[in-house]
Design an enzyme around this catalytic site. Structure first.
Site, short mmCIF file in Angstrom:
data_model
loop_
_atom_site.label_atom_id
_atom_site.label_comp_id
_atom_site.label_asym_id
_atom_site.label_seq_id
_atom_site.Cartn_x
_atom_site.Cartn_y
_atom_site.Cartn_z
N SER A 141 0.87 -1.19 0.00
CA SER A 141 0.00 0.00 0.00
C SER A 141 0.90 1.22 0.00
CB SER A 141 -0.86 -0.01 1.28
OG SER A 141 -1.50 1.23 1.47
N TYR A 154 -1.85 -0.57 10.67
CA TYR A 154 -1.87 -0.87 9.23
C TYR A 154 -0.61 -0.30 8.56
CZ TYR A 154 -3.81 -1.14 4.44
OH TYR A 154 -4.03 -1.42 3.09
N1 LIG Z 1 -8.77 -0.80 -1.04
C1 LIG Z 1 -7.76 0.02 -0.85
O1 LIG Z 1 -7.93 1.25 -0.80
C2 LIG Z 1 -6.36 -0.52 -0.72
C3 LIG Z 1 -5.28 0.39 -0.86
C4 LIG Z 1 -3.98 -0.10 -0.76
C5 LIG Z 1 -3.75 -1.44 -0.51
N2 LIG Z 1 -4.81 -2.29 -0.38
C6 LIG Z 1 -4.49 -3.69 -0.09
O2 LIG Z 1 -5.04 -4.50 -1.11
C7 LIG Z 1 -5.28 -5.80 -0.57
C8 LIG Z 1 -6.68 -6.25 -0.96
O3 LIG Z 1 -7.64 -5.40 -0.34
P1 LIG Z 1 -9.03 -5.01 -1.03
O4 LIG Z 1 -9.06 -3.55 -1.15
O5 LIG Z 1 -9.26 -5.86 -2.20
O6 LIG Z 1 -10.02 -5.35 0.17
P2 LIG Z 1 -11.09 -6.52 0.38
O7 LIG Z 1 -12.03 -6.57 -0.75
O8 LIG Z 1 -11.59 -6.30 1.77
O9 LIG Z 1 -10.19 -7.83 0.31
C9 LIG Z 1 -9.46 -8.35 1.36
C10 LIG Z 1 -9.36 -9.85 1.11
O10 LIG Z 1 -8.47 -10.42 2.07
C11 LIG Z 1 -9.07 -11.62 2.52
N3 LIG Z 1 -8.62 -11.88 3.88
C12 LIG Z 1 -8.69 -11.06 4.96
N4 LIG Z 1 -8.23 -11.67 6.04
C13 LIG Z 1 -7.83 -12.92 5.65
C14 LIG Z 1 -7.29 -14.02 6.32
N5 LIG Z 1 -7.02 -13.99 7.63
N6 LIG Z 1 -7.00 -15.13 5.60
C15 LIG Z 1 -7.28 -15.18 4.28
N7 LIG Z 1 -7.80 -14.16 3.59
C16 LIG Z 1 -8.09 -13.05 4.27
C17 LIG Z 1 -10.57 -11.39 2.48
O11 LIG Z 1 -11.27 -12.61 2.34
P3 LIG Z 1 -12.07 -13.29 3.55
O12 LIG Z 1 -12.73 -12.19 4.31
O13 LIG Z 1 -13.01 -14.22 2.88
O14 LIG Z 1 -11.04 -14.02 4.36
C18 LIG Z 1 -10.70 -10.53 1.23
O15 LIG Z 1 -10.93 -11.33 0.07
C19 LIG Z 1 -5.05 -5.70 0.94
O16 LIG Z 1 -3.77 -6.19 1.27
C20 LIG Z 1 -5.11 -4.20 1.19
O17 LIG Z 1 -4.39 -3.83 2.33
C21 LIG Z 1 -6.10 -1.87 -0.50
#
Ligand SMILES: NC(=O)c1ccc[n+]([C@@H]2O[C@H](COP(=O)([O-])OP(=O)(O)OC[C@H]3O[C@@H](n4cnc5c(N)ncnc54)[C@H](OP(=O)(O)O)[C@@H]3O)[C@@H](O)[C@H]2O)c1
Length: 257
Positions: A141, A154
């Protein structure tokens, strides 16, 4: 997107592939001819994404649990061969001022985002080194490159992910394996919607005001799309990116560099 020829026929792991950024990465890799194992804790979300491509296979697993990840590796690699590509994408974010953050919240955030990333890639390292090829990509991120208020665990975890990536890149440099991190700014996913909801609840601002305030952190004044992150991952997985290792690539409209 056209598939780089050499990428087809491989097997990838994408954690958190049941939603958001992970789903977009899984679909782009599958579209490039790669078999993709996705994991997460929710079977229904995994099944939905697996239903979108014959090349995507869901296995429920928790990235914070070493036994669960070992079992995922065993099942997926027995079915589709060793992982050539590992994308550590699963993550979560909360929001609290640092002085109100409990040790439990701190630990949970580090467990999922940092220890989970380590447990995701660790089982792949020996095999990739022996085969002298492999691609590891962490979805970190901009919070791995700069500080933001009210998300101390985070920010600490994502800085840790960037550090882990650099250590592994140094360790694998002579083995034909590359290790990189992709660092998005705010991406339009469920995680972003949860952040907007928290701002609304805690500040009384409207959802529109909260969205505008978060979008303004990006100099381009917009949110990143999951497909933009996925395109960078696909490029890192191809032969053309063989010299790119140890890099934290900011996908943020110029918010960080
Ligand atoms: N959205 C943003 O603004 C943003 C910005 C920068 C970086 N990111 C990064 O991008 C990545 C994906 O995030 P996203 O935005 O796509 O959010 P999201 O839709 O909430 O996805 C997070 C995913 O992680 C899985 N997850 C969470 N805890 C887990 C665990 N203990 N074991 C296995 N899977 C787990 C969840 O699946 P389950 O709940 O089914 O386990 C979900 O599919 C993350 O690392 C996040 O920090 C996001």
């Amino acid at each position: 997107m056209t598939a780089p020829a050499a990428i087809t026929g491989k097997h990838a792991l994408v954690t958190g592939g049941g939603s958001g950024v992970g789903r977009a990465i899984a679909l782009v890799l599958a579209g490039a001819g790669i078999d993709v194992t996705i994991c997460g804790r929710r079977d229904a979300e995994l099944a939905k994404v697996a239903g979108e491509s014959d090349r995507i296979f869901g296995i429920a697993a928790d990235v914070t649990d070493e036994v669960s990840m070992a079992s995922l590796y065993q099942t997926a690699e027995a079915a589709r061969g060793p992982f050539d590509i590992v994308v550590a994408n699963a993550g979560m974010a909360g929001s609290t001022p640092a002085h109100k953050t409990t040790v439990a919240d701190w630990q949970r955030t580090l467990d999922v985002n940092l220890t989970g990333a380590f447990l995701t890639v660790k089982p792949a390292l020996t095999g990739m080194a022996a085969r002298k090829s492999g691609r590891i990509v962490f979805i970190a991120s901009t919070a791995g490159l700069k500080g933001y208020a009210y998300v101390a665990p985070y920010v600490a975890a994502k800085h840790g992910v960037v550090g882990l990536m650099r250590a592994l890149a140094a360790e694998t440099a002579k083995s034909g394996v590359t290790v990189n991190a992709v660092c998005p700014g705010f991406v339009e996913t469920d995680m972003l919607e949860e952040s907007i909801q928290r701002i609304v609840e805690k500040t009384g601002r409207s959802a529109g005001e909260a969205r505008a305030s978060l979008a303004s952190t990006n100099p381009q004044g917009r949110f990143i799309q999951p497909q933009e992150v996925a395109a960078a991952v696909l490029w890192l997985c191809g032969d053309a990116a063989a010299s790119i290792t140890g890099q934290a690539i900011s996908i943020s409209g110029g918010e960080t560099w």
